[in-house]
Enzyme design. Structure first.
Site, PDB file in Angstrom:
ATOM      1  N   ALA A  22       0.808  -1.215   0.000  1.00  0.00           N
ATOM      2  CA  ALA A  22       0.000   0.000   0.000  1.00  0.00           C
ATOM      3  C   ALA A  22       0.846   1.272   0.000  1.00  0.00           C
ATOM      4  O   ALA A  22       0.352   2.338  -0.365  1.00  0.00           O
ATOM      5  CB  ALA A  22      -0.929  -0.001   1.204  1.00  0.00           C
ATOM      6  N   HIS A 246      -3.115 -12.147  -3.854  1.00  0.00           N
ATOM      7  CA  HIS A 246      -3.384 -11.356  -2.655  1.00  0.00           C
ATOM      8  C   HIS A 246      -2.155 -11.458  -1.765  1.00  0.00           C
ATOM      9  O   HIS A 246      -1.757 -12.558  -1.371  1.00  0.00           O
ATOM     10  CB  HIS A 246      -4.620 -11.871  -1.923  1.00  0.00           C
ATOM     11  N   ASP A 247      -1.565 -10.332  -1.437  1.00  0.00           N
ATOM     12  CA  ASP A 247      -0.274 -10.358  -0.746  1.00  0.00           C
ATOM     13  C   ASP A 247      -0.331 -11.134   0.572  1.00  0.00           C
ATOM     14  O   ASP A 247       0.638 -11.813   0.940  1.00  0.00           O
ATOM     15  CB  ASP A 247       0.282  -8.947  -0.534  1.00  0.00           C
ATOM     16  N   ASN A 306      -9.156  -8.338   9.549  1.00  0.00           N
ATOM     17  CA  ASN A 306      -8.309  -7.193   9.226  1.00  0.00           C
ATOM     18  C   ASN A 306      -8.249  -6.260  10.433  1.00  0.00           C
ATOM     19  O   ASN A 306      -9.287  -5.894  10.993  1.00  0.00           O
ATOM     20  CB  ASN A 306      -8.878  -6.414   8.039  1.00  0.00           C
TER      21      ASN A 306
END
Length: 502
Positions: A22, A246-247, A306
């Site tokens: 990000a 997806h990391d 998350n």
């Protein structure tokens, strides 16, 4: 920069990992051979969002150029056997009938999707969505972004939706597909069936033709087109291999677990804390606790939540750097270690912390709202953030254990946060579990390992993890038995509003 000091045997195969986070992007090369896993940074570049009149966007063209520059640098170290790409989740680009990108992709921190969960059509409430997708409710989930996008001219022209890593693969190869670990973060994926949910897509009034065929990690994604070969200096026809795009999914591949019952925290801009399961948990209790069921490698499920993560600290640092000479991270951590323990705690998931901006002022407002005293000095803010993250790790993993019946014996903390010794020790203290920290570049390692496996160089998922454990530097932290102090700090927290809909 070599991530470890192991030798580079001439016979090892070289893979290139494009790993976009990000705040920055990097291209890493990985040399893999029998008992060998060596990661080297070829190129690093900034990922700086751009605010346009219509909102906050990713500068995807700059990211693409940074990737090309990085692949050129990677090629200087020797022949590259394959390329793999991973990025963050949920965001996407729309292509028109000619395959041209329709505008810059929106950033998930843009506010356009706020409130969209309240505009869902009948039959698509929070409970109905979770029963199919098993996805944690977050205001920026792809499904909510799409509802916001439908009122635009771009939407009328759109013929294909590509998540960010799939868009970059498309530009390199011309192929169109959707990698499954990232597709599972959209809210439009069937957690049980393992494919796009035609049922949800239809209920939401979306065109099924927007969503491309799914790919699994290890599938061939195509080969470099002529323009990409020219820009990178790599041979035309160099393979691009589908990895866990997806990391977080790639990072979990590189968790160096030797025990079957482990918990993980993939800690960077976000902290993703959870367990690896064989099947999704789609109960109402799980939905109310706001846990997500995202696809992992080899049919596994990443059962996690998350948590806002190191974003809080980085936004504090950006604010301080604008106001005074830069405060180095080492100085800040020394000041945090000396600050008063548990002077103030926050819920990192409070929605006030989501958008970019003056984070110390937002922490002050939260603390005053909850009857606490703001720290005043940078060291106090850093301690507040790190202790609050450790509490969030503990809270999340304990709830995951309750909901699944699993009893983890160790936490593996991977990603950039594994370098933060205070966070690692406080996570061990808060949870009462030993913490193994590292590797810091878990995402790039997972990317590399999945390419190597597709080329027949390494074995199953357990074998990949054993290779990481043997070759990467790790640190171990034992809990120090001060759990009651953490209990008292936890009791002071009030729930934040970023939760599943009732």
């Amino acid at each position: 920069m070599a991530v470890n000091s192991f030798d580079h045997p001439a016979g090892d195969t070289v893979f290139a990992a494009v790993d976009l986070g990000a705040t920055s992007g990097r291209v890493m090369t990985g040399r893999v051979g029998p008992g060998t896993l060596v990661l080297t940074e070829a190129h690093r570049f900034a990922n700086t969002p751009v605010r346009l009149p219509d909102g906050l966007h990713w500068d995807v063209l700059a990211l693409y150029q940074g990737m090309l520059d990085g692949l050129r640098a990677a090629g200087r170290s020797g022949p590259v056997a394959s390329i793999g790409i991973d990025t963050w989740a949920v965001d996407y680009g729309l292509l028109d009938a000619d395959g041209a990108l329709l505008g810059m992709p929106f950033h998930y921190r843009d506010g356009r999707s706020k409130g969209m969960s309240e505009r869902l059509p009948d039959g698509c409430g929070a409970a109905e969505l979770y029963a199919v997708s098993g996805l944690q409710h977050l205001p920026f989930n792809t499904v909510f972004q799409l509802l916001a996008h439908r009122a635009t001219v771009q939407w009328e022209a759109a013929r294909t939706l590509l998540l960010i890593p799939d868009l970059l693969v498309h530009w390199l190869t011309g192929s169109v597909g959707a990698e499954i670990t990232n597709a599972s973060t959209t809210g439009l994926f069937d957690a049980r069936g393992g494919g796009w949910s035609d049922e949800l897509i239809g209920r939401l009034g979306l065109a099924r033709s927007l969503f491309p065929p799914l790919r699994e990690p290890g599938d061939p994604a195509g080969t470099l087109l002529a323009h990409a070969a020219e820009a990178t200096g790599l041979p035309a026809g160099t393979p691009v291999t589908t990895v866990a795009s997806h990391d977080t999914a790639s990072a979990v591949v590189a968790v160096p677990a030797r025990e079957p019952d482990f918990a993980y925290v993939s800690c960077g801009t976000w902290s993703l804390a959870g367990l690896e399961l064989d099947a999704p948990v789609l109960s109402e209790e799980s939905r109310a606790a706001n846990f997500t069921n995202e696809r992992g490698v080899d049919g596994t499920v990443r059962y996690l939540r998350n948590i806002m993560g190191m974003w809080l600290l980085e936004e504090c640092r950006r604010t301080w750097d604008r106001e005074a000479p830069a405060l180095g991270l080492a100085r800040l951590l020394t000041a945090a270690a000396a600050a008063e323990p548990f002077a103030a705690v926050i819920d990192p998931d409070d929605e006030t912390f989501l958008a970019p901006g003056d984070m110390p002022s937002r922490i002050d407002a939260y603390l005053l709202r909850t009857g606490q005293t703001p720290p005043g000095a940078p060291g106090g803010y850093v301690r507040c953030v790190l202790e609050s993250l450790a509490l969030a790790h503990r809270r999340t993993l304990r709830r995951a254990a309750e909901l699944t019946g699993r009893d983890p014996t160790r936490i593996h903390l991977v990603g950039g946060g594994s370098r933060n010794e205070l966070l690692c020790q406080w996570t061990a203290d808060a949870s009462g579990l030993p913490v193994t920290a590292g590797p810091a570049e878990a995402t790039a390692l997972g990317n590399i390992l999945l390419q190597a496996r597709a080329h027949g160089l390494v074995g199953d998922l357990a074998g990949l993890r054993r290779l990481v454990a043997r070759t990467q530097p790790l640190r171990h932290y034992e809990p120090r038995g001060n759990g009651r102090a953490w209990d008292r700090a936890e009791a002071r927290l009030s729930p934040g509003p970023v939760r599943a809909d009732a």
